[in-house]
Design an enzyme around this catalytic site. Structure first.
Site, PDB file in Angstrom:
ATOM      1  N   ASN A 134      85.813 -72.868  89.000  1.00  0.00           N
ATOM      2  CA  ASN A 134      86.424 -71.573  89.344  1.00  0.00           C
ATOM      3  C   ASN A 134      86.410 -70.606  88.154  1.00  0.00           C
ATOM      4  O   ASN A 134      87.070 -69.572  88.192  1.00  0.00           O
ATOM      5  CB  ASN A 134      87.862 -71.779  89.852  1.00  0.00           C
ATOM      6  CG  ASN A 134      88.781 -72.332  88.773  1.00  0.00           C
ATOM      7  OD1 ASN A 134      88.343 -72.657  87.669  1.00  0.00           O
ATOM      8  ND2 ASN A 134      90.068 -72.418  89.076  1.00  0.00           N
ATOM      9  N   HIS A 136      87.523 -71.278  85.062  1.00  0.00           N
ATOM     10  CA  HIS A 136      88.582 -71.421  84.045  1.00  0.00           C
ATOM     11  C   HIS A 136      88.017 -71.906  82.710  1.00  0.00           C
ATOM     12  O   HIS A 136      86.997 -72.595  82.658  1.00  0.00           O
ATOM     13  CB  HIS A 136      89.743 -72.296  84.534  1.00  0.00           C
ATOM     14  CG  HIS A 136      89.489 -73.767  84.616  1.00  0.00           C
ATOM     15  ND1 HIS A 136      90.079 -74.581  85.550  1.00  0.00           N
ATOM     16  CD2 HIS A 136      88.723 -74.602  83.865  1.00  0.00           C
ATOM     17  CE1 HIS A 136      89.690 -75.826  85.371  1.00  0.00           C
ATOM     18  NE2 HIS A 136      88.860 -75.865  84.367  1.00  0.00           N
ATOM     19  N   GLU A 141      93.467 -70.332  84.347  1.00  0.00           N
ATOM     20  CA  GLU A 141      92.902 -70.179  85.678  1.00  0.00           C
ATOM     21  C   GLU A 141      92.627 -68.686  85.957  1.00  0.00           C
ATOM     22  O   GLU A 141      93.083 -67.817  85.210  1.00  0.00           O
ATOM     23  CB  GLU A 141      93.905 -70.730  86.707  1.00  0.00           C
ATOM     24  CG  GLU A 141      94.282 -72.209  86.493  1.00  0.00           C
ATOM     25  CD  GLU A 141      93.187 -73.200  86.878  1.00  0.00           C
ATOM     26  OE1 GLU A 141      92.006 -72.802  86.974  1.00  0.00           O
ATOM     27  OE2 GLU A 141      93.510 -74.387  87.074  1.00  0.00           O
TER      28      GLU A 141
HETATM   29  C1  F6R Z   1      89.255 -79.532  79.327  1.00  0.00           C
HETATM   30  C2  F6R Z   1      89.331 -78.152  79.787  1.00  0.00           C
HETATM   31  C3  F6R Z   1      88.679 -77.697  81.042  1.00  0.00           C
HETATM   32  C4  F6R Z   1      87.299 -78.312  81.263  1.00  0.00           C
HETATM   33  C5  F6R Z   1      86.703 -77.819  82.586  1.00  0.00           C
HETATM   34  C6  F6R Z   1      85.369 -78.480  82.882  1.00  0.00           C
HETATM   35  O1  F6R Z   1      89.958 -79.712  78.119  1.00  0.00           O
HETATM   36  O2  F6R Z   1      89.975 -77.378  79.150  1.00  0.00           O
HETATM   37  O3  F6R Z   1      88.565 -76.295  81.015  1.00  0.00           O
HETATM   38  O4  F6R Z   1      86.459 -77.964  80.208  1.00  0.00           O
HETATM   39  O5  F6R Z   1      87.585 -78.094  83.629  1.00  0.00           O
HETATM   40  O6  F6R Z   1      85.581 -79.837  83.097  1.00  0.00           O
HETATM   41  P1  F6R Z   1      84.365 -80.856  83.231  1.00  0.00           P
HETATM   42  O7  F6R Z   1      83.698 -80.885  81.909  1.00  0.00           O
HETATM   43  O8  F6R Z   1      85.009 -82.189  83.560  1.00  0.00           O
HETATM   44  O9  F6R Z   1      83.488 -80.348  84.316  1.00  0.00           O
END
Ligand code: F6R
Length: 240
Positions: A134, A136, A141
């Site tokens: 999304n 973030h 968010e």
């Molecule tokens: C993790 C964080 C999140 C992840 C994001 C992607 O510390 O801050 O923003 O980087 O959700 O997650 P993955 O890498 O599992 O797809």
């Protein structure tokens, strides 16, 4: 902004070499770290380079982006546990120099304290980021204000849905997290955003080619003057 498109393997190696170079030039660097699936390959490479004697983390200080509210550091899905298991236990870092916000007893004061220690540590040399489907960054968010700092946030349904793969059911995915804010992230001297996989191709297009907007927090990174975005071919597939 530089966009660097490679295989995941090559991306991990190129980013690992950035860290090796940084730590040679400045052994007492301050690193902003992320969790999730994306940095796992990079962390393996850093461990390899450490074991080969190419890099030391002895004088490094780290700050993680976020932590789930309600999970203790021993919980296998806590981000403190993740960092210990996937990086810190395998390198020569002093655990006292590693900072992950605490998911237990987090209140306004804990958030202020985390933000203050970030500021007191000095400019972060590299802030590593992954990207949510999304848009973030950290757990900022969509619609997070640009001037946000470390605080407690409610996780978006999309985020809990995306992260339920690590838990036995959606009900076990925490509803809240403590996260560094957009402005805490933007203070870093350099930002490295890594994004892999076809599921993120659409949001990558918005982050790279869209107008910066708080509706897609990752797109705000365009306003940083030292941003490298590492994509695999799948994540880059909508860039044209
Ligand atoms: C993790 C964080 C999140 C992840 C994001 C992607 O510390 O801050 O923003 O980087 O959700 O997650 P993955 O890498 O599992 O797809």
């Amino acid at each position: 902004m530089r966009v660097i498109i490679n295989s995941q393997e090559q991306s991990n190696e190129l980013v690992a070499m950035e860290y090796v170079k940084l730590l040679k030039d400045k052994p007492a660097s301050v690193l902003g770290l992320a969790t999730g699936s994306t940095p796992l390959g990079l962390y393996s490479k850093l461990i390899e380079h450490y074991k080969n004697g190419a890099v030391s983390f002895k004088d490094v200080k780290t700050f993680n982006l976020d932590e789930y509210i309600g999970l203790s550091s021993e919980h296998e899905q806590s981000y403190r546990y993740f960092m210990n298991k996937n990086l810190f236990e395998h390198i020569d870092i002093d655990l006292k120099n590693t900072n992950v916000p605490s998911g237990l007893g987090a209140d306004e004061k804990a958030c202020e304290d985390y933000e203050r220690s970030l500021i007191e540590a000095g400019e972060m040399d590299i802030q590593l980021l992954g990207l949510g489907t999304n848009g973030h960054i950290g757990f900022n968010e969509p619609l997070t204000p640009f001037d946000s700092v470390t605080r407690i946030v409610k996780l978006a349904d999309a985020t809990r849905e995306a992260n339920k793969r690590f838990f036995s059911s959606i009900d076990e995915v925490p509803t809240h997290a403590i996260t560094m804010g957009i402005s805490s992230i933007m203070r870093a001297r350099k930002i490295i955003l890594m994004v892999f996989g076809a599921a993120k191709a659409e949001v990558v297009k918005q982050v790279v080619m869209g107008k910066p907007t708080i509706a897609v927090p990752g797109s705000l990174l365009q306003l940083h003057n030292n941003l490298d975005i590492y994509l695999d071919f799948e994540a880059a597939s909508r860039l044209g």
